[in-house]
Structures are given as C-alpha cells and as structure tokens.
Design an enzyme around this catalytic site. Structure first.
Site, short mmCIF file in Angstrom:
data_model
loop_
_atom_site.label_atom_id
_atom_site.label_comp_id
_atom_site.label_asym_id
_atom_site.label_seq_id
_atom_site.Cartn_x
_atom_site.Cartn_y
_atom_site.Cartn_z
CG ASP A 207 -4.87 13.06 -41.27
OD1 ASP A 207 -5.68 12.29 -41.79
OD2 ASP A 207 -4.88 13.52 -40.26
CG HIS A 212 -9.27 16.41 -41.76
ND1 HIS A 212 -9.38 17.27 -40.59
CD2 HIS A 212 -8.55 15.57 -41.75
CE1 HIS A 212 -9.28 16.39 -39.56
NE2 HIS A 212 -8.73 15.59 -39.92
CB ILE A 227 -13.18 20.28 -38.45
CG1 ILE A 227 -12.55 18.75 -38.31
CG2 ILE A 227 -14.71 20.53 -38.27
CD1 ILE A 227 -12.61 18.52 -36.81
N GLY A 230 -6.01 18.66 -36.57
CA GLY A 230 -5.27 19.43 -35.30
C GLY A 230 -3.85 19.71 -35.69
C1 LIG Z 1 -0.81 10.25 -35.72
C2 LIG Z 1 -1.10 11.90 -36.10
C3 LIG Z 1 -2.46 11.90 -36.73
C4 LIG Z 1 -3.64 11.44 -35.74
C5 LIG Z 1 -4.48 12.09 -35.80
C6 LIG Z 1 -6.00 11.76 -36.00
C7 LIG Z 1 -6.67 11.88 -37.16
C8 LIG Z 1 -7.09 13.38 -37.56
O1 LIG Z 1 -7.31 13.40 -39.01
C9 LIG Z 1 -8.13 14.16 -36.84
C10 LIG Z 1 -8.31 15.29 -36.38
O2 LIG Z 1 -7.24 16.16 -36.82
S1 LIG Z 1 -9.67 15.91 -35.52
C11 LIG Z 1 -9.22 17.62 -35.23
C12 LIG Z 1 -8.46 18.05 -34.17
N1 LIG Z 1 -9.15 17.78 -33.19
C13 LIG Z 1 -10.24 18.41 -32.65
O3 LIG Z 1 -10.87 19.32 -33.22
C14 LIG Z 1 -10.55 18.05 -31.23
C15 LIG Z 1 -11.05 19.28 -30.33
N2 LIG Z 1 -11.32 19.02 -28.96
C16 LIG Z 1 -12.78 18.84 -28.70
O4 LIG Z 1 -13.47 18.83 -29.58
C17 LIG Z 1 -12.90 18.21 -27.37
O5 LIG Z 1 -11.90 18.51 -26.65
C18 LIG Z 1 -13.25 16.81 -27.07
C19 LIG Z 1 -14.23 16.21 -27.99
C20 LIG Z 1 -11.87 16.02 -27.59
C21 LIG Z 1 -13.20 16.43 -25.65
O6 LIG Z 1 -14.48 17.22 -25.10
P1 LIG Z 1 -15.26 16.43 -23.86
O7 LIG Z 1 -16.13 15.17 -24.59
O8 LIG Z 1 -16.25 17.69 -23.70
O9 LIG Z 1 -14.50 16.20 -22.94
P2 LIG Z 1 -14.38 16.14 -21.30
O10 LIG Z 1 -15.91 16.20 -20.88
O11 LIG Z 1 -13.92 17.80 -21.11
O12 LIG Z 1 -13.44 15.62 -20.85
C22 LIG Z 1 -13.60 14.23 -20.59
C23 LIG Z 1 -12.40 13.51 -20.23
O13 LIG Z 1 -11.54 13.27 -21.45
C24 LIG Z 1 -10.24 14.14 -21.41
N3 LIG Z 1 -9.96 15.14 -22.58
C25 LIG Z 1 -10.75 15.94 -22.95
N4 LIG Z 1 -10.29 16.73 -24.04
C26 LIG Z 1 -8.82 15.84 -24.21
C27 LIG Z 1 -8.06 15.95 -25.35
N5 LIG Z 1 -8.11 16.94 -26.23
N6 LIG Z 1 -7.02 15.06 -25.39
C28 LIG Z 1 -6.93 14.23 -24.24
N7 LIG Z 1 -7.99 14.21 -23.33
C29 LIG Z 1 -8.90 15.08 -23.34
C30 LIG Z 1 -10.45 14.98 -19.94
O14 LIG Z 1 -9.20 15.22 -19.29
C31 LIG Z 1 -11.44 14.01 -19.27
O15 LIG Z 1 -11.01 13.37 -18.59
P3 LIG Z 1 -10.91 13.43 -16.86
O16 LIG Z 1 -12.34 13.36 -16.66
O17 LIG Z 1 -10.07 12.25 -16.29
O18 LIG Z 1 -10.37 14.59 -16.45
#
Ligand SMILES: CCCCCCC[C@@H](O)CC(=O)SCCNC(=O)CCNC(=O)[C@H](O)C(C)(C)COP(=O)(O)OP(=O)(O)OC[C@H]1O[C@@H](n2cnc3c(N)ncnc32)[C@H](O)[C@@H]1OP(=O)(O)O
Length: 308
Positions: A207, A212, A227, A230
């Site tokens: 990845d 990252h 960062i 994940g």
């Molecule tokens: C194939 C494999 C590889 C693929 C990998 C991809 C490439 C990689 O290189 C990328 C990475 O590794 S990125 C690093 C890891 N991820 C992160 O750090 C993200 C951490 N999470 C956040 O920041 C927030 O939760 C955030 C920003 C995600 C959400 O926060 P908010 O915007 O505040 O959301 P919120 O208002 O609480 O919710 C809105 C609606 O979205 C749903 N939701 C929230 N978090 C979710 C999540 N993590 N996954 C799925 N759905 C999510 C909520 O349920 C909500 O929906 P609803 O209103 O219907 O309940």
C-alpha cells in the site's frame, strides 16, 4: 474535487471487475509480519518468531491471518477508480475491513481474485464504497478468504437523485463492523508501541498511498504528518488477540471485523482491550498518548479451548 453531478451510482453498481492474479512468497509473508510489529519488541518472541523465521527447523513460515487483507488491495490494480465514481483520492480514508478466512494460508501461493462492488452509500458529506474480493488458491481452486473493504470518500457525497439518501449493499447485515463495547472490565489488555518508521516499513507490503509517507500529501489530506495505514493498526490489534487469547495460534481466527474510528500517527502506543463473548472477541484499540479509541470490532474464533 469532482462535482457530485459526475457521480453515477447505477453505472458503478453495474461495473464488472476483471479477475486478477497475485503471487506471494515467504519473503512477502515475513515482511508483512515485521510491518505489523511482530518480534519488534522481542526478536526471539516465542509466539511470533514463526512468522519471520523457520524456527526449530519448521518447514514453512506461518502466515498471520490479517495478511489476507493484502489480497484485497492487490486485487484492485486501478485502485478505487470505478466508472461512475468521482472523488478526490487525497481525501480517501479506509473506513472498515471485514475478513473471512476459509483455511490457513500457505507460506507461498498463486492466487486468483474475483472482485465485485458490495456497497455504495451517500452520507451527504461523504460517499462510502464497499468492495468485495474473493481469493482462490489457483492450484486447488479452493476459496482461501473473502475481504470486504470499505472506503470513506470525504467530500464525495450528495449524489442521490431523490430525497432519500442512496444506499446499496448486497451482503448480510451481521457482517458489519459496528460492535457494542461491554461495560465490564476487559478479559485481556495488550500494549504495543508502533515505531516512528512503522508506516514506511508497512507500505513495502503493497500500500504505497503517499498519505502514509509524504508530509505535504498528508497536510492536504488534513493531517499534521503522515498517518499509519488502517490495516497496519488492524494487524497490531489482531496480533494482540492471537497472543492474549489464542495462545499464539493464528489458525484460531475465523473472521475479523474492524472499523477505523480515528487516525494513528506512527510512533504512538496502541492499547488493545479484549472481551470474550462465547467464541467471539470484541475488541477496541486506543492510542495511549491521546487517550482516543482508533479502532473497534470483533474476531470470531474456531475451536477455542474452554479452559480460558
Ligand atoms: C483494499 C485495502 C486497502 C484500502 C485502503 C485504503 C487506502 C489506505 O492507504 C488508507 C488508509 O489506511 S487511511 C488510515 C486508516 N483510516 C483512518 O484513519 C480513518 C479513521 N476514521 C475517521 O477519521 C472517521 O471515522 C471518518 C472520517 C472515517 C468518519 O468520521 P465522520 O466524518 O465524523 O463521520 P460520522 O459523522 O461519524 O459518520 C458519518 C456517516 O458515515 C458512517 N461512518 C463513519 N465512520 C465510518 C467508518 N470508519 N467506516 C464506515 N462508515 C463510517 C457513519 O455510520 C455515518 O453514517 P450514518 O449517519 O448512516 O450512521
């Protein structure tokens, strides 16, 4: 950033993904294990040396169950570029991962991947895309594992054509990552420090997202520094479960869910708390320095020893 009018959910859902192939060797398996912190604090760790070395003359290196998640990435040679989807790749975050393990992974293998779109949701401020990958051992034709990857595309929501937000998914609702954390004291707690260069090591498993590794890219994406992947955090958490609950046996893991709640900075300390509910482990991982939960989910186990 693309306008939401460029978004065509029907086109995305009807897209047929090409089958892909991937091969890995013991070198990939060992590099992955080091990337998620195996043997990092103890080079002769009796539970973990088997992931990186032919300990006691063992014939093959053992494969950690979360290695399976790499296959989902390798199955998407064009990333998440799917007809009908318009988003800014710099704002993509990994939201959730679901992994189902059908049999223990061999230490080297040729794989055939079948990919499909499992879900697409309009959350207004974001779009959520779910991709399913089934990975088969080429030689035997056996299904090795299934991954469902959820990505959170910030700024790409608002594409619904009606007042009801668009939401499509084609899998059972019991395979989601939403878990209720028990109020009781955890059954086990495991603490592990990530290394400041953790993401630079982990990326070598495939990845190469600059989020990252590139400070400027990370700033544009909204972070003060690059960062952690994940899936690297998930690897740390599942390693903690294997050590604390499975007595070091990775083959006990049947399925894994994880929801990424907050980013992790490389160098931070991960504390994984675990609760045992029958053959299911509910877990959450916190960053010790910021006292914030960054990941939660569950792990289903096979053949758990009742003496626990
Ligand atoms: C194939 C494999 C590889 C693929 C990998 C991809 C490439 C990689 O290189 C990328 C990475 O590794 S990125 C690093 C890891 N991820 C992160 O750090 C993200 C951490 N999470 C956040 O920041 C927030 O939760 C955030 C920003 C995600 C959400 O926060 P908010 O915007 O505040 O959301 P919120 O208002 O609480 O919710 C809105 C609606 O979205 C749903 N939701 C929230 N978090 C979710 C999540 N993590 N996954 C799925 N759905 C999510 C909520 O349920 C909500 O929906 P609803 O209103 O219907 O309940």
């Amino acid at each position: 950033m693309a306008g939401t009018s460029d978004f065509d959910p029907a086109l995305a859902i009807s897209h047929n993904f090409q089958d892909t192939t991937y091969s890995y060797t013991e070198r990939d398996v060992a590099l992955y294990a080091l990337g998620i912190g195996a043997c990092a604090s103890n080079a002769v760790d009796e539970d973990e040396l088997k992931y990186v070395y032919h300990e006691n003359g063992q014939q093959f290196i053992k494969v950690l169950p979360t290695f399976a998640a790499l296959l989902s990435l390798e199955s998407l040679p064009s990333g998440f570029d799917i007809p009908g989807l318009q988003y800014d790749p710099r704002l993509l975050l990994h939201g959730q991962q679901y992994i189902e393990l059908c049999k223990p992974f061999p230490s080297s293998c040729h794989i055939q991947n079948k990919v499909s779109l499992a879900g697409l949701h309009d959350k207004g401020k974001a779009a959520i895309l779910e991709i399913e990958t089934k990975s088969y051992e080429k030689e035997s034709g056996d299904l090795l594992c299934m991954n469902r990857t959820t990505v959170y595309l910030r700024g790409a929501g608002g594409f619904s054509k009606t007042s009801k937000p668009f939401s499509y998914s084609n899998y059972p609702s019991n395979q989601t990552s939403a878990v209720k954390i028990p109020e009781s004291k955890p059954f086990a707690v495991f603490e592990d420090r990530t290394h400041p260069s953790q993401a630079l090591l982990y990326r070598l498993s495939g990845d190469y997202n600059p989020l990252h590794s590139d400070p400027l890219f990370a700033k544009v994406a909204g972070f003060s520094q690059p960062i952690l992947h994940g899936l690297c955090t998930l690897g740390f958490a599942v390693r903690a479960i294997i050590k604390s609950i499975c007595k070091g046996d990775p083959d006990r893991i049947k399925s894994i869910t994880g929801r990424f709640l907050l980013h992790v900075y490389p160098g931070e300390t991960l504390v994984t708390e675990m609760w045992l509910e029958g053959s299911r482990v509910i877990y959450r991982t916190l960053v010790k320095e910021r006292k914030r939960t960054v990941l939660s989910g569950s792990v289903d186990l096979r053949g758990l020893n009742s003496s626990l």
